[in-house]
Design a protein around this motif. Sequence first.
Motif, PDB file in Angstrom:
ATOM      1  N   LYS A 140      -4.411 -10.933   4.579  1.00  0.00           N
ATOM      2  CA  LYS A 140      -3.713 -11.851   5.484  1.00  0.00           C
ATOM      3  C   LYS A 140      -2.246 -11.486   5.634  1.00  0.00           C
ATOM      4  N   CYS A 141      -1.672 -11.951   6.734  1.00  0.00           N
ATOM      5  CA  CYS A 141      -0.264 -11.643   6.967  1.00  0.00           C
ATOM      6  C   CYS A 141       0.372 -12.739   7.813  1.00  0.00           C
ATOM      7  N   ASN A 142       1.659 -12.933   7.595  1.00  0.00           N
ATOM      8  CA  ASN A 142       2.409 -13.911   8.392  1.00  0.00           C
ATOM      9  C   ASN A 142       3.017 -13.275   9.640  1.00  0.00           C
ATOM     10  N   LEU A 143       2.829 -11.966   9.837  1.00  0.00           N
ATOM     11  CA  LEU A 143       3.266 -11.304  11.072  1.00  0.00           C
ATOM     12  C   LEU A 143       2.051 -10.688  11.774  1.00  0.00           C
ATOM     13  N   ARG A 144       2.288 -10.183  12.962  1.00  0.00           N
ATOM     14  CA  ARG A 144       1.225  -9.522  13.735  1.00  0.00           C
ATOM     15  C   ARG A 144       1.813  -8.276  14.378  1.00  0.00           C
ATOM     16  N   CYS A 145       2.197  -7.311  13.542  1.00  0.00           N
ATOM     17  CA  CYS A 145       2.792  -6.098  14.114  1.00  0.00           C
ATOM     18  C   CYS A 145       1.789  -5.478  15.076  1.00  0.00           C
ATOM     19  N   LYS A 146       2.284  -5.089  16.237  1.00  0.00           N
ATOM     20  CA  LYS A 146       1.382  -4.651  17.313  1.00  0.00           C
ATOM     21  C   LYS A 146       0.520  -3.469  16.901  1.00  0.00           C
ATOM     22  N   TYR A 147       1.033  -2.651  15.985  1.00  0.00           N
ATOM     23  CA  TYR A 147       0.297  -1.451  15.593  1.00  0.00           C
ATOM     24  C   TYR A 147      -0.617  -1.694  14.399  1.00  0.00           C
ATOM     25  N   CYS A 148      -0.616  -2.918  13.897  1.00  0.00           N
ATOM     26  CA  CYS A 148      -1.340  -3.140  12.647  1.00  0.00           C
ATOM     27  C   CYS A 148      -2.388  -4.241  12.746  1.00  0.00           C
ATOM     28  N   MET A 149      -2.013  -5.399  13.286  1.00  0.00           N
ATOM     29  CA  MET A 149      -2.931  -6.539  13.238  1.00  0.00           C
ATOM     30  C   MET A 149      -3.095  -7.166  14.609  1.00  0.00           C
ATOM     31  N   PRO A 150      -4.333  -7.544  14.990  1.00  0.00           N
ATOM     32  CA  PRO A 150      -4.488  -8.170  16.304  1.00  0.00           C
ATOM     33  C   PRO A 150      -3.780  -9.524  16.364  1.00  0.00           C
TER      34      PRO A 150
ATOM     35  N   GLY B  62      -0.568  -5.098   1.174  1.00  0.00           N
ATOM     36  CA  GLY B  62      -1.533  -5.963   1.843  1.00  0.00           C
ATOM     37  C   GLY B  62      -1.839  -5.391   3.223  1.00  0.00           C
ATOM     38  N   GLY B  63      -2.087  -6.277   4.087  1.00  0.00           N
ATOM     39  CA  GLY B  63      -1.603  -7.600   4.417  1.00  0.00           C
ATOM     40  C   GLY B  63      -0.195  -7.809   3.833  1.00  0.00           C
ATOM     41  N   GLU B  64       0.210  -9.027   3.829  1.00  0.00           N
ATOM     42  CA  GLU B  64       1.539  -9.303   3.277  1.00  0.00           C
ATOM     43  C   GLU B  64       1.375  -9.830   1.845  1.00  0.00           C
ATOM     44  N   PRO B  65       1.808  -9.039   0.851  1.00  0.00           N
ATOM     45  CA  PRO B  65       1.552  -9.435  -0.541  1.00  0.00           C
ATOM     46  C   PRO B  65       2.185 -10.774  -0.920  1.00  0.00           C
TER      47      PRO B  65
ATOM     48  N   THR C 272       6.712  -5.021   1.445  1.00  0.00           N
ATOM     49  CA  THR C 272       6.689  -6.334   2.105  1.00  0.00           C
ATOM     50  C   THR C 272       7.368  -6.277   3.467  1.00  0.00           C
ATOM     51  N   ASN C 273       7.004  -7.253   4.314  1.00  0.00           N
ATOM     52  CA  ASN C 273       7.705  -7.334   5.596  1.00  0.00           C
ATOM     53  C   ASN C 273       9.024  -8.095   5.448  1.00  0.00           C
ATOM     54  N   GLY C 274       9.290  -8.646   4.280  1.00  0.00           N
ATOM     55  CA  GLY C 274      10.600  -9.235   4.000  1.00  0.00           C
ATOM     56  C   GLY C 274      10.819 -10.630   4.537  1.00  0.00           C
TER      57      GLY C 274
ATOM     58  N   MET D 138      -4.947  -0.742   8.794  1.00  0.00           N
ATOM     59  CA  MET D 138      -3.981  -0.611   7.707  1.00  0.00           C
ATOM     60  C   MET D 138      -3.905  -1.879   6.848  1.00  0.00           C
ATOM     61  N   TYR D 139      -3.914  -3.054   7.496  1.00  0.00           N
ATOM     62  CA  TYR D 139      -3.773  -4.285   6.715  1.00  0.00           C
ATOM     63  C   TYR D 139      -4.997  -4.509   5.829  1.00  0.00           C
ATOM     64  N   GLN D 140      -6.117  -3.842   6.158  1.00  0.00           N
ATOM     65  CA  GLN D 140      -7.321  -4.006   5.339  1.00  0.00           C
ATOM     66  C   GLN D 140      -7.339  -3.039   4.165  1.00  0.00           C
TER      67      GLN D 140
HETATM   68 FE1  SF4 Z   1       3.035  -5.988   9.979  1.00  0.00          FE
HETATM   69 FE2  SF4 Z   1       2.617  -5.471   7.331  1.00  0.00          FE
HETATM   70 FE3  SF4 Z   1       1.601  -7.616   8.505  1.00  0.00          FE
HETATM   71 FE4  SF4 Z   1       0.644  -5.233   9.143  1.00  0.00          FE
HETATM   72  S1  SF4 Z   1       0.487  -6.195   7.171  1.00  0.00           S
HETATM   73  S2  SF4 Z   1       1.066  -6.965  10.532  1.00  0.00           S
HETATM   74  S3  SF4 Z   1       2.523  -4.020   9.015  1.00  0.00           S
HETATM   75  S4  SF4 Z   1       3.769  -7.132   8.280  1.00  0.00           S
END
Ligand code: SF4
Length: 326
Positions: free
Chosen positions: A19-29, A66-69, A95-97, A321-323
Motif C-alpha cells: 500500500k501507499c499514500n501516493l500514486r506516482c504515475k510510473y508506479c501505482m495506478p 514497499g509500497g510506502e513502508p 520512503t516517499n517522505g 515496483m510497489y509489489q
Molecule cells: Fe510512489 Fe513509492 Fe508509492 Fe510507488 S510506492 S507510488 S514510488 S511513493
Amino acid sequence: MFDNFARNIEYLRVSVTNKCNLRCKYCMPEEGIADIGHENILSIEEIGRLVRIGARLGIRKVRLTGGEPLVRKNIATLIADIAAIPKISDISITTNGMLFADMAEDLKKAGLKRVNFSLDSLDPDRFKYITSRGILKNVIRSISKAMELDMGPVKINMVVMKGANDHEILDFVELAKKMPLNVRFIEFMPVGDLPFYKTDRVVTVHDIRKIIEQKYELTKNVTIQGNGPAKSYQIRGGLGTIGFISAMSDHFCGECNRIRMTADGKLRSCLFSNNELNMKLALKNNASDDKIAEIFTKAIKEKPNRHHMNEGWGADNKRKMYQIGG
Ligand code: SF4
Ligand code: SAM
C-alpha cells in the motif's frame, strides 16, 4: 552466502506493504490497488523471524521498502526487532517522505540508521502531478529532519523522465551542491505495465551526465555508505555528492549483493526476474528455521547472473515496483 557467480549475498530488501499514500504515475495506478488481505501479508513477527534466519546465513544489511513502508502499522516495532539481531549492521528505509518527519525520532530510537527519500521534482505543482497527491513541503521537512537527526548519508532518489522532470536535473545537482545530500539519478525502468512508461521517456545516465557536465565539474569517484549500484561523484565546491543508477543502459548485476522479500512473502533473487519462492506458504505450514534457511539458500543458488530488462523483459513482468519493493 555466495551465489553461483561468486557474489556475496548479504543484503535483504523487504517490502513491508503493497500500500501507499501516493500514486506516482510510473508506479501505482490512480485507483490504488486491490487489498490482498491481511492474512496474505507477512506479519511483523514473521518478517523479524525471516531476517533472523537470513542473518544466520550471512545477511548483514536490511532495507525496508514497499509500497510506502511508513504506512505499515508497527513499523518501529519491526525496526527494533531487526536492530536487536546482532549480525545485522545496517537498517535503512526507502520512503516517499510524506510521513517521515513526524515519525523520525521514534524510528531512530528503534534503531533506524539511514533513510533514502524518493523525490522526482522540486516544484510543488509538478511534484503533485507526478505523485498525484504528494505535498512537497512534507518531503522537504522530512529530509531536513533526517539531516538534523544525523541519519546520513541522506539520499535523494530522482527517477528521470523525459518531458516530465528532466528539465530539473540541474536543480537537483544544485541541491546536492548546497546541502550534504547524496542525490542519485535513476534511469526510468519498465517495471509493470503502467501506461506512463514509454521508451522515449527514458533518459540514460550517459545523457544525464552530459547535461550536468555542461555546468558542473564532477571531481572524483567517492564511496558512499550503502550506495550499492550507484556510481557517486563530488561536485567541485559542493557539500553533497551525486550518483547515477544505470539499471537500463549499463546493468550492474555483477556487483549485485541483494535478494528481496515481497510483502506477501515471496522471496525474489532478482528484481527483474519472475522467479519467486513462497516463504509465506512455508510459514503457514509451520516450517522450521532449517526449512526456511533452505528456501533462502535455494533462492540464492537460483539468482540469475543478470537481468534482461533492456531487451524487452518489462512487458511480461507480472509485478509492479510497489509489489516487489523498489
Ligand atoms: Fe510512489 Fe513509492 Fe508509492 Fe510507488 S510506492 S507510488 S514510488 S511513493
Ligand atoms: N514508497 C517508497 C518510495 O517511493 O520511496 C518506497 C517504494 S518505491 C517502489 C521505491 C523506489 O522505486 C522509488 O524511489 C521509486 O521512485 C522507484 N521506482 C518505482 N517505479 C520505478 C520505475 N518504473 N523506474 C524506476 N524507478 C522506479
